[in-house]
Design an enzyme around this catalytic site. Structure first.
Site, PDB file in Angstrom:
ATOM      1  N   GLU A   1       0.828  -1.210   0.000  1.00  0.00           N
ATOM      2  CA  GLU A   1       0.000   0.000   0.000  1.00  0.00           C
ATOM      3  C   GLU A   1       0.859   1.256   0.000  1.00  0.00           C
ATOM      4  OE1 GLU A   1      -0.055  -2.668   2.171  1.00  0.00           O
ATOM      5  OE2 GLU A   1      -1.749  -2.322   3.507  1.00  0.00           O
TER       6      GLU A   1
ATOM      7  N   CYS B   1       0.175   1.844   7.196  1.00  0.00           N
ATOM      8  CA  CYS B   1      -0.516   1.980   5.913  1.00  0.00           C
ATOM      9  C   CYS B   1      -1.849   2.706   6.085  1.00  0.00           C
ATOM     10  CB  CYS B   1      -0.706   0.612   5.273  1.00  0.00           C
ATOM     11  SG  CYS B   1       0.866  -0.127   4.752  1.00  0.00           S
TER      12      CYS B   1
END
Length: 147
Positions: free
Chosen positions: A54, A84
């Site tokens: 991510e 993330c």
């Protein structure tokens, strides 16, 4: 294309990560029905514990000059961790779709729910459990083979 189709692309990335002996997590960023970026965990390759799928994708988006991503969807095979999730919030991703939950470090309902914390200035829409069994099996197989 529907959520399952984009999650299959994230799963392809996760499978590539597994082939590279990385923890098999994959992701893709979608805008207007098109995949803009796709990647997978690269913590070993980059010798960087922050090189999650991510974050790598969000870094690429920002390098391209995209500041806020309200109109984008991030697909990821595993529930985002707190790092993330923080990056997703600060980038103002509009929607997050993930495959399997992470009961040890998930920050979208697993351990806590940073993505939907009302105290924060942005909360993306969240959809859980897309191709959950496929995503979980990949991780289970990877760690079983490590032991």
């Amino acid at each position: 294309m529907i959520d399952q189709d984009f999650m299959k692309i994230a799963l392809e990335e996760a499978k590539q990560a597994m082939l590279e002996d990385e923890i098999p997590v994959g992701a893709c960023l979608v805008h207007d029905g098109k995949v803009i970026f796709r990647d997978h965990n690269r913590t070993k390759q980059q010798r960087n514990p922050l090189a999650h799928a991510e974050k790598l994708i969000l870094d690429k988006a920002h390098e391209m000059g995209l500041k806020y991503l309200q109109d984008y969807i991030l697909y990821v095979t595993l529930e985002p961790c707190s790092m993330c999730a923080g990056s997703i919030i600060l980038s103002r991703v509009g929607r997050v779709v993930f495959g399997c939950s992470d009961p040890k470090s998930g920050a979208a309902g697993g351990v806590f729910n940073l993505l939907q914390d009302a105290n924060l200035n942005h909360n993306p829409q969240v959809k859980r459990g897309v191709l959950e069994d496929n995503c979980a099996l990949l991780l289970t197989d990877f760690f079983r083979n490590k032991r």
